[in-house]
Motif scaffolding. Structure first.
Motif, PDB file in Angstrom:
ATOM      1  N   CYS A  79       0.873  -1.182   0.000  1.00  0.00           N
ATOM      2  CA  CYS A  79       0.000   0.000   0.000  1.00  0.00           C
ATOM      3  C   CYS A  79       0.904   1.224   0.000  1.00  0.00           C
ATOM      4  CB  CYS A  79      -0.959  -0.015   1.195  1.00  0.00           C
ATOM      5  SG  CYS A  79      -0.189   0.094   2.817  1.00  0.00           S
ATOM      6  N   LEU A  80       0.339   2.409   0.212  1.00  0.00           N
ATOM      7  CA  LEU A  80       1.123   3.636   0.086  1.00  0.00           C
ATOM      8  C   LEU A  80       2.240   3.730   1.133  1.00  0.00           C
ATOM      9  CD1 LEU A  80       1.572   6.402  -1.274  1.00  0.00           C
ATOM     10  CD2 LEU A  80      -0.156   7.338   0.284  1.00  0.00           C
ATOM     11  N   GLY A  81       1.909   3.491   2.394  1.00  0.00           N
ATOM     12  CA  GLY A  81       2.881   3.719   3.461  1.00  0.00           C
ATOM     13  C   GLY A  81       3.355   2.492   4.200  1.00  0.00           C
ATOM     14  N   ASN A  82       2.694   1.328   3.957  1.00  0.00           N
ATOM     15  CA  ASN A  82       3.002   0.069   4.662  1.00  0.00           C
ATOM     16  C   ASN A  82       2.852   0.193   6.176  1.00  0.00           C
ATOM     17  OD1 ASN A  82       5.919  -2.113   5.021  1.00  0.00           O
ATOM     18  ND2 ASN A  82       3.780  -2.684   4.871  1.00  0.00           N
ATOM     19  N   ILE A  83       1.853   0.976   6.579  1.00  0.00           N
ATOM     20  CA  ILE A  83       1.545   0.991   8.032  1.00  0.00           C
ATOM     21  C   ILE A  83       0.055   0.754   8.305  1.00  0.00           C
ATOM     22  CG2 ILE A  83       3.472   2.497   8.715  1.00  0.00           C
ATOM     23  CD1 ILE A  83       1.393   4.795   8.979  1.00  0.00           C
ATOM     24  N   CYS A  84      -0.802   0.923   7.297  1.00  0.00           N
ATOM     25  CA  CYS A  84      -2.253   0.762   7.517  1.00  0.00           C
ATOM     26  C   CYS A  84      -2.796  -0.498   6.836  1.00  0.00           C
ATOM     27  CB  CYS A  84      -3.007   1.992   6.980  1.00  0.00           C
ATOM     28  SG  CYS A  84      -2.652   3.527   7.834  1.00  0.00           S
ATOM     29  N   ARG A  85      -2.946  -0.465   5.521  1.00  0.00           N
ATOM     30  CA  ARG A  85      -3.649  -1.541   4.817  1.00  0.00           C
ATOM     31  C   ARG A  85      -2.796  -2.805   4.634  1.00  0.00           C
ATOM     32  NH1 ARG A  85      -5.277   2.075  -0.229  1.00  0.00           N
ATOM     33  NH2 ARG A  85      -3.287   3.018   0.419  1.00  0.00           N
ATOM     34  N   ARG A 112       8.123   6.320   0.456  1.00  0.00           N
ATOM     35  CA  ARG A 112       9.135   6.326   1.515  1.00  0.00           C
ATOM     36  C   ARG A 112       8.601   7.016   2.779  1.00  0.00           C
ATOM     37  NH1 ARG A 112      13.987   5.131   0.225  1.00  0.00           N
ATOM     38  NH2 ARG A 112      14.904   6.462   1.828  1.00  0.00           N
ATOM     39  N   TYR A 113       7.301   7.323   2.790  1.00  0.00           N
ATOM     40  CA  TYR A 113       6.696   8.135   3.856  1.00  0.00           C
ATOM     41  C   TYR A 113       7.009   7.641   5.260  1.00  0.00           C
ATOM     42  CZ  TYR A 113       3.590  10.211   0.277  1.00  0.00           C
ATOM     43  OH  TYR A 113       3.059  10.873  -0.815  1.00  0.00           O
ATOM     44  N   GLU A 114       6.932   6.308   5.468  1.00  0.00           N
ATOM     45  CA  GLU A 114       6.924   5.777   6.846  1.00  0.00           C
ATOM     46  C   GLU A 114       7.982   4.701   7.068  1.00  0.00           C
ATOM     47  OE1 GLU A 114       3.639   8.067   8.394  1.00  0.00           O
ATOM     48  OE2 GLU A 114       5.083   6.736   9.374  1.00  0.00           O
ATOM     49  N   ILE A 115       9.060   4.700   6.251  1.00  0.00           N
ATOM     50  CA  ILE A 115      10.069   3.637   6.366  1.00  0.00           C
ATOM     51  C   ILE A 115      10.522   3.513   7.818  1.00  0.00           C
ATOM     52  CG2 ILE A 115      12.441   3.011   5.761  1.00  0.00           C
ATOM     53  CD1 ILE A 115      11.877   4.076   2.935  1.00  0.00           C
ATOM     54  N   GLU A 145      -9.757   1.271   0.369  1.00  0.00           N
ATOM     55  CA  GLU A 145      -9.392   2.692   0.517  1.00  0.00           C
ATOM     56  C   GLU A 145      -8.366   2.911   1.622  1.00  0.00           C
ATOM     57  OE1 GLU A 145     -12.153   4.336  -2.435  1.00  0.00           O
ATOM     58  OE2 GLU A 145     -10.302   5.014  -1.455  1.00  0.00           O
ATOM     59  N   ASP A 146      -7.554   3.946   1.449  1.00  0.00           N
ATOM     60  CA  ASP A 146      -6.543   4.332   2.436  1.00  0.00           C
ATOM     61  C   ASP A 146      -7.248   4.936   3.667  1.00  0.00           C
ATOM     62  OD1 ASP A 146      -3.481   6.339   2.142  1.00  0.00           O
ATOM     63  OD2 ASP A 146      -4.493   5.468   3.892  1.00  0.00           O
ATOM     64  N   PRO A 147      -7.109   4.297   4.855  1.00  0.00           N
ATOM     65  CA  PRO A 147      -7.788   4.795   6.061  1.00  0.00           C
ATOM     66  C   PRO A 147      -6.967   5.815   6.848  1.00  0.00           C
ATOM     67  CG  PRO A 147      -6.790   2.713   6.568  1.00  0.00           C
ATOM     68  CD  PRO A 147      -6.410   3.022   5.119  1.00  0.00           C
ATOM     69  N   TYR A 148      -5.819   6.253   6.293  1.00  0.00           N
ATOM     70  CA  TYR A 148      -4.884   7.084   7.053  1.00  0.00           C
ATOM     71  C   TYR A 148      -5.564   8.290   7.684  1.00  0.00           C
ATOM     72  CZ  TYR A 148      -0.717   9.809   8.195  1.00  0.00           C
ATOM     73  OH  TYR A 148       0.251  10.530   8.861  1.00  0.00           O
ATOM     74  N   TYR A 149      -6.446   8.957   6.929  1.00  0.00           N
ATOM     75  CA  TYR A 149      -7.156  10.124   7.468  1.00  0.00           C
ATOM     76  C   TYR A 149      -8.507   9.724   8.046  1.00  0.00           C
ATOM     77  CZ  TYR A 149      -3.563  13.047   5.303  1.00  0.00           C
ATOM     78  OH  TYR A 149      -2.369  13.622   4.959  1.00  0.00           O
ATOM     79  N   GLY A 150      -8.674   8.413   8.239  1.00  0.00           N
ATOM     80  CA  GLY A 150      -9.907   7.919   8.837  1.00  0.00           C
ATOM     81  C   GLY A 150     -10.018   8.434  10.264  1.00  0.00           C
TER      82      GLY A 150
END
Ligand SMILES: N#Cc1ccccc1-c1cc(NCCCN2CCCCC2)c2ccccc2n1
Length: 159
Positions: free
Chosen positions: A9-15, A45-48, A129-134
């Protein structure tokens, strides 16, 4: 039998950590976890180096699957991954286009698949969907249920 899957996923911390944990749980229930290499990664590379999102951790603990990813730290996908994994699953269309653009120019082993395309509940159009701003646990619960249904159906189709 193909036996390696990478969830992205985008950041590899949520989905993708939730998807990785669901997949590992299903493999464990089938008694075949030892036959598989399962991992997750980010397109960005947001959350490496970050741990899974705390809201996702709460959801995974509720469903007793956090142990599968409690030591995971976010990493970005590499060119090597495309030749090491049989399946690379993205969560949304942005992930899929990034995966295509980041792929090596030469041919590679992995099949690039939209995880939600295996979901029998078609109401989300196959998009997780990306839940980051959930703003609440509900968003992460929806991600969990979509990942569980999709991983279960993928494994059933494979066997
Ligand atoms: N971007 C976007 C975006 C758009 C729509 C919905 C969610 C997100 C979103 C935003 C995040 N981090 C905040 C911005 C990060 N910075 C962006 C500019 C470069 C420096 C880093 C996420 C972090 C981890 C996992 C998923 C994330 N998803």
């Amino acid at each position: 039998m193909s036996n390696s899957a990478l969830f992205v996923c985008l950041g590899n911390i949520c989905r993708s950590p939730i998807a990785e944990a669901c997949f590992k749980q299903l493999l464990q229930e089938k008694g075949v976890l030892a036959n598989w290499r399962v991992d997750s990664a980010a397109t960005s590379r947001y959350e490496i180096g970050s741990s899974p999102d705390r809201r996702g951790q709460k959801c995974m603990k509720k469903h007793k699957i956090f142990h599968h990813v409690e030591n995971h730290r976010a990493r970005q996908i590499t060119a090597k991954d495309y030749d090491e994994f049989d399946y690379i699953f993205g969560m949304d269309d942005s992930n899929m286009s990034n995966l295509q653009n980041m792929a090596p120019k030469k041919s590679y082993k992995a099949q690039l698949l939209l995880l939600g395309s295996f979901d029998d509940d078609k109401s989300s159009g196959g998009i997780i969907e990306d839940p980051y701003y959930g703003t609440d646990d509900e968003d992460f619960e929806v991600v969990y249920q979509q990942c569980l249904r999709s991983c279960r159906n993928f494994l059933q189709e494979k066997s």
